[in-house]
Design a protein around this motif. Structure first.
Motif, PDB file in Angstrom:
ATOM      1  N   TRP A 124      10.854 -16.579 -42.164  1.00 38.82           N
ATOM      2  CA  TRP A 124      11.317 -17.823 -41.554  1.00 38.82           C
ATOM      3  C   TRP A 124      12.688 -18.229 -42.103  1.00 38.82           C
ATOM      4  O   TRP A 124      12.935 -19.376 -42.429  1.00 38.82           O
ATOM      5  CB  TRP A 124      10.296 -18.945 -41.750  1.00 38.82           C
ATOM      6  N   ARG A 184       9.128 -25.953 -36.364  1.00 35.39           N
ATOM      7  CA  ARG A 184       9.043 -24.989 -37.454  1.00 35.39           C
ATOM      8  C   ARG A 184      10.196 -25.204 -38.420  1.00 35.39           C
ATOM      9  O   ARG A 184      11.331 -25.462 -38.021  1.00 35.39           O
ATOM     10  CB  ARG A 184       9.094 -23.557 -36.912  1.00 35.39           C
ATOM     11  N   PHE A 210      12.829 -23.764 -41.190  1.00 34.75           N
ATOM     12  CA  PHE A 210      13.512 -22.515 -41.519  1.00 34.75           C
ATOM     13  C   PHE A 210      14.398 -22.717 -42.751  1.00 34.75           C
ATOM     14  O   PHE A 210      14.921 -23.814 -42.985  1.00 34.75           O
ATOM     15  CB  PHE A 210      14.394 -22.047 -40.354  1.00 34.75           C
ATOM     16  N   ASP A 253       9.717 -13.314 -36.142  1.00 40.14           N
ATOM     17  CA  ASP A 253       9.594 -14.767 -36.291  1.00 40.14           C
ATOM     18  C   ASP A 253       9.794 -15.464 -34.947  1.00 40.14           C
ATOM     19  O   ASP A 253       9.115 -16.451 -34.637  1.00 40.14           O
ATOM     20  CB  ASP A 253      10.624 -15.281 -37.297  1.00 40.14           C
ATOM     21  N   LEU A 259       7.145 -17.733 -33.074  1.00 37.74           N
ATOM     22  CA  LEU A 259       7.515 -19.116 -32.764  1.00 37.74           C
ATOM     23  C   LEU A 259       7.218 -19.460 -31.313  1.00 37.74           C
ATOM     24  O   LEU A 259       6.763 -20.565 -31.004  1.00 37.74           O
ATOM     25  CB  LEU A 259       9.004 -19.325 -33.067  1.00 37.74           C
TER      26      LEU A 259
END
Length: 301
Positions: free
Chosen positions: A33, A72, A74, A98, A102
């Motif tokens: 991430w 999300r 990061f 990722d 996602l």
């Protein structure tokens, strides 16, 4: 825009890894991430390497509290600068796995190709479109940057017209100079005629003089112009550093540097055309000189 990439394969189709300002391009490992940002995007967000950002995906998911967008966190592990505003201010890179996690995707949604000859993009895209059918969309770098290249084509046309007018002014100046020389040398021309010099020889003398003037101008122009074109990026960078100015604003011109490449066939073409114009410019003054009548020219001498 967030793009999922394979860090090991990405250098084959782009130069992101060569334009890293800080951080590591290889930090985009699966399920880490991590995210790479353009330098202008990072400035807008006020983040740097080591900071965290929140990515919100415009895709709703059902929860006990209702539908909410996907969110999300990061880690910013790198910042790149391509020198193109559209990329530096609007694009972020994450690992492909990722990106799939996602968006809950089973695989990539697009494939990018890099050709040995970039000008073959249009025919290759047309061939792929015919083979893949209407299910897939095929786009080229020309289509993605159509407005930019249209503006460049227009500027090139305008610059060509301006340069043509400059050459025309130079030709007119050459004609005027030779006409003044012919008028000033009427007596000398008449004496040469009385000594037996033919009109063709008189015409040749002035044509040679005009051509020599043109060759001197062409030599200085080609030499100085080639030198400036060769060192133009360095000259522009030096001026910007010394005077603290910026000639190209990325948010206006899409690029932040002045690209320059010296094309010798263009130099040769300009040289030949300019020489032809300088030769044509000598014809009328030389013809006027050859038509000088000795009796009239020496009447008041």
């Amino acid at each position: 825009m967030v793009r999922g990439i394979e860090p090991k394969l990405e250098p084959k189709v782009s130069d992101f890894s060569k334009h890293m300002v800080s951080g590591q391009f290889d930090s985009l490992t699966p399920k880490s991430w991590n995210i790479l940002l353009g330098n202008e995007l990072a400035m807008q967000l006020g983040v740097s390497v080591g900071d965290k950002i929140i990515v919100i995906v415009p895709q709703l998911r059902a929860t006990p509290f209702g539908s909410v967008p996907l969110v999300r966190s990061f880690h910013v592990t790198g910042i790149y600068s391509l020198g193109m505003h559209d990329y530096d201010a609007n694009l972020a890179l994450i690992n492909m796995q990722d990106a799939e996690a996602l968006r809950s995707l089973a695989g990539p949604t697009g494939i990018r190709l890099k050709l040995d000859n970039l000008w073959n993009a249009a025919p290759v895209a047309h061939e792929l479109s015919d083979k893949l059918g209407d299910i897939y969309s095929v786009r080229t770098w020309m289509q993605d940057n159509a407005n930019f290249f249209s503006a460049i084509s227009m500027e090139k046309l305008v610059m060509g017209i301006i340069l043509s007018l400059i050459v025309l002014v130079a030709v007119i100046n050459l004609v005027s100079m030779l006409m003044m020389l012919v008028t000033d040398k009427q007596a000398e021309i008449a004496i040469l005629r009385t000594l037996g010099t033919t009109p063709r020889s008189i015409m040749g003398m002035f044509m040679v003089q005009g051509v020599l003037v043109g060759l001197v101008g062409i030599g200085f122009g080609v030499g100085l112009g080639s030198l400036l074109s060769w060192q133009l990026p360095n000259i522009v960078d030096w001026i910007q550093d010394v005077f603290h100015v910026q000639f190209l604003s990325p948010d206006v011109y899409y690029i932040s540097q002045v690209p320059s490449r010296l094309e010798w066939h263009d130099v040769l073409w300009v040289t030949v055309v300019t020489f032809a114009f300088s030769l044509l410019a000598t014809l009328y003054p030389a013809w006027r000189a050859s038509r000088t009548q000795p009796a009239q020219a020496l009447r008041y001498e």
